[in-house]
Scaffold this active site. Structure first.
Site, mmCIF file in Angstrom:
data_model
loop_
_atom_site.group_PDB
_atom_site.id
_atom_site.type_symbol
_atom_site.label_atom_id
_atom_site.label_comp_id
_atom_site.label_asym_id
_atom_site.label_seq_id
_atom_site.Cartn_x
_atom_site.Cartn_y
_atom_site.Cartn_z
ATOM 1 N N GLY A 205 5.113 -6.995 10.000
ATOM 2 C CA GLY A 205 5.107 -5.572 10.277
ATOM 3 C C GLY A 205 5.327 -4.774 9.009
ATOM 4 O O GLY A 205 5.068 -5.250 7.898
ATOM 5 N N CYS A 206 5.799 -3.547 9.155
ATOM 6 C CA CYS A 206 6.036 -2.668 8.008
ATOM 7 C C CYS A 206 6.917 -3.359 6.980
ATOM 8 O O CYS A 206 8.013 -3.819 7.291
ATOM 9 C CB CYS A 206 6.686 -1.372 8.479
ATOM 10 S SG CYS A 206 7.123 -0.254 7.125
ATOM 11 N N PHE A 207 6.438 -3.425 5.737
ATOM 12 C CA PHE A 207 7.161 -4.212 4.743
ATOM 13 C C PHE A 207 8.442 -3.567 4.234
ATOM 14 O O PHE A 207 9.241 -4.215 3.568
ATOM 15 C CB PHE A 207 6.269 -4.649 3.588
ATOM 16 C CG PHE A 207 5.472 -3.591 2.848
ATOM 17 C CD1 PHE A 207 5.794 -2.239 2.883
ATOM 18 C CD2 PHE A 207 4.376 -3.980 2.075
ATOM 19 C CE1 PHE A 207 5.056 -1.298 2.174
ATOM 20 C CE2 PHE A 207 3.627 -3.042 1.356
ATOM 21 C CZ PHE A 207 3.975 -1.703 1.408
#
Length: 216
Positions: A53-55
């Protein structure tokens, strides 16, 4: 002409990906949290790439693990060299947002990192993670050794049993060896939640415990 929305749920085919650039994006080569370099030879240390997902939130999960030497965020698994954040968000690079984890395998086992990975997100969601939708949020493990690859596959199968028992669907995590090229993201994204402690973090696990790494 295909619109950006066409690539939210599928990867670009050959010829559809953006061309990118030869030169790497500028990078301040010091980890904001631990002071170690973000890029280097890392002799004597192991490496792996995780996409969950969002890093921004994903990187924090791993820099907090004892035995991890350094972390960095970037783009991997796609076709566009040295892509920018906006290009990756278009879906036209094929990359997923990834975290490079460099670790001392005498201080932390790969099994422990896998457990952190599985428990930190929902690996059954395909081309999204929570409210973050698009191919750049897909779950991935990019391995640098055959042993890592074998362990990742075994951990997937073990965790699948737990998820199935809890009513979840099939794991969609992409597991690859050898690891694709890791392209470092822009400076602003490195250790983002250390720079912005109240910044966005959309990560959420399933609440299902992963049975590996408990005694590692």
């Amino acid at each position: 002409m295909l619109g950006i929305g066409a690539f939210k749920q599928r990867l670009p085919r050959p010829g559809e990906a953006l061309p990118g650039r030869e030169q790497a994006l500028p990078l301040h080569n010091t980890h904001l949290v631990n002071g170690h370099p973000l890029r280097g030879e890392f002799t004597g240390l192991a490496q792996v790439q995780f996409g969950l997902g969002c890093f921004w939130g994903a990187e924090r999960k791993f820099w907090n693990v004892p035995g991890v030497y350094t972390t960095a965020v970037g783009y991997a698994g796609g076709q566009t060299p040295n892509a920018t954040y906006s290009e990756v968000c278009s879906g036209q690079t094929g990359h997923t947002e990834a975290v490079l984890v460099v670790f001392d395998d005498h201080a932390v086992s790969f099994a422990q990192l896998l457990r952190t990975f599985w428990e930190s997100h929902d690996p059954t969601q395909g081309m999204q993670q929570g409210n973050d939708m698009g191919t750049q949020y897909r779950s991935a493990i990019y391995c640098t050794t055959q042993a890592q690859y074998d362990a990742a596959l075994a951990s997937r199968d073990a965790y699948q049993q737990q998820l199935t028992a809890a009513g979840y669907g099939e794991i969609t995590t992409e597991i690859r060896f050898p690891a694709p090229t890791f392209y470092y993201a822009e400076d602003d994204h490195q250790q983002y939640l250390a720079k912005h402690p109240n910044g966005y973090c959309g990560l959420g696990g399933t609440g299902v415990s992963c049975p590996i790494g408990l005694d590692a």
